[in-house]
Write a protein that holds these residues in place. Structure first.
Motif, short mmCIF file in Angstrom:
data_model
loop_
_atom_site.label_atom_id
_atom_site.label_comp_id
_atom_site.label_asym_id
_atom_site.label_seq_id
_atom_site.Cartn_x
_atom_site.Cartn_y
_atom_site.Cartn_z
N ALA A 1 0.85 -1.20 0.00
CA ALA A 1 0.00 0.00 0.00
C ALA A 1 0.88 1.25 0.00
O ALA A 1 2.01 1.22 0.51
CB ALA A 1 -0.90 0.01 1.23
N THR B 1 -7.44 0.77 1.55
CA THR B 1 -7.40 -0.18 2.68
C THR B 1 -8.33 0.25 3.81
O THR B 1 -8.37 -0.39 4.84
CB THR B 1 -5.96 -0.32 3.22
N ILE C 1 -11.20 -5.69 0.21
CA ILE C 1 -11.26 -5.00 1.51
C ILE C 1 -12.68 -5.03 2.09
O ILE C 1 -12.87 -5.32 3.28
CB ILE C 1 -10.71 -3.55 1.40
#
Ligand SMILES: C[S@@+](CC[C@H](N)C(=O)[O-])C[C@H]1O[C@@H](n2cnc3c(N)ncnc32)[C@H](O)[C@@H]1O
Length: 236
Positions: free
Chosen positions: A4, A21, A50
Motif C-alpha cells: 500500500a 485499505t 477489503i
C-alpha cells in the motif's frame, strides 16, 4: 498483493486504479447490511476484497467478483479458513455479467463504475436491479470529477452538466490531463467520473428507490468531494 502507499492505497494488478485499505461510509453500510442479511451479497469490482473481508467477518455470505483473476486469487488466499465457506470468487467483466434474478440481498460496487462508458453504467445498474431480491439494496461509490488529475476539468464538467449532458464527466482520453503522456500506454483511455446526482439518476432509471446520495471524501480527507455514494433499494 502489492504494498500500500502511505495513504493506504494498494495498486491494482490491471492498472484500474487503487484499492483503498479503509472503507468509506457507503461501503461500511454495505458490510453491516450484508452481515445482518440471511441472503447472498455481491461485491462487484472487489479488487483484493477489503469490503468483502469486513463483510465476511460481520457474518455475510459474499460473492466477490472482479475482472482480474489475480485479485480474486489474493482475496481467496487472504480469507481465513473459518470464513472461506461464506465466500465464492468469480472472474467477470461489467457489463457482460449475468446472475439469476432476485439472487442478492445487497450489491456493492465501489469505485469501478467510472471505468465504464455511460451506456454500460446504465446497463450494469439495470442488471443489478434485476439481480436484487425485492427489498434488497445497491451500495454504489464512484470517483467524482473533483478528484485526480482530471479535477482540472471540473469547471467544464459543471458547464456540461448544466447544459443537460447525461454523462458530463466522461473523459474520452485521460492522457490530456496526465503529466507524463508516456505513462498512459498501458492504461485505459477513457474515464467516466460522476457526481451523486448522476449516479442517483442512473439508479432511478433502473427502477430503484434512492435512499441516500451524497459526496464523501477519502478517509484522509473526509470532507472533500472525491467520491459519490448512493444507496438505493428495490421495491419490496
Ligand atoms: C479502483 S479499484 C476499486 C477496488 C475496491 N472496490 C475499492 O473500492 O477500493 C477498481 C476495481 O474494479 C475492477 N474493475 C474495473 N472495471 C471492471 C469491470 N468492467 N468489470 C469488473 N471489474 C472491474 C478492477 O479490476 C479493480 O479491481
Amino acid at each position: 498483493m502489492p504494498e500500500a502507499t502511505d495513504r493506504g492505497m494498494v495498486p491494482t494488478l490491471n492498472n484500474k486504479g487503487f484499492m483503498s485499505t479503509s472503507l468509506d461510509p457507503v461501503s461500511t453500510a454495505f458490510t453491516i447490511y450484508a452481515g445482518q442479511s440471511d441472503g447472498l451479497s455481491l461485491d462487484l469490482g472487489c479488487a483484493y476484497g477489503i469490503a468483502s473481508l469486513t463483510a465476511l467477518e460481520r457474518g455475510a455470505r459474499i460473492v466477490a467478483c472482479d475482472m482480474d483473476p489475480g485479485h480474486i486469487q489474493v482475496l481467496l488466499s487472504k480469507t481465513s479458513p473459518d470464513l472461506q465457506g461464506q465466500l465464492s470468487g468469480i472472474v467477470a467483466e461489467m457489463p457482460k455479467i449475468a446472475f439469476q434474478p432476485n439472487s442478492f440481498a445487497a450489491i456493492l460496487c465501489s469505485r469501478a463504475l467510472h471505468f465504464l462508458i455511460g451506456d454500460h453504467v446504465s446497463e450494469t445498474i439495470a442488471a443489478m436491479a434485476d439481480w436484487l431480491e425485492p427489498g434488497g439494496k445497491v451500495f454504489l461509490i464512484a470517483d467524482t470529477p473533483y478528484t485526480g488529475f482530471w479535477a482540472r476539468g471540473a469547471a467544464d464538467y459543471e458547464k456540461r452538466k448544466a447544459a443537460g449532458d447525461l454523462w458530463p464527466g466522461f473523459i474520452p482520453d485521460v492522457t490530456v490531463y496526465l503529466p507524463d503522456q508516456a505513462r498512459t500506454k498501458a492504461q485505459l483511455r477513457h474515464l467516466n467520473p460522476m457526481d451523486p446526482d448522476i449516479l442517483a439518476r442512473a439508479c432511478k432509471e433502473a427502477g430503484l428507490i434512492v435512499e441516500h446520495a451524497d459526496f464523501s471524501g477519502r478517509p484522509d480527507q473526509p470532507d472533500s468531494k472525491t467520491h459519490a455514494g448512493v444507496i438505493a433499494a428495490k421495491a419490496g
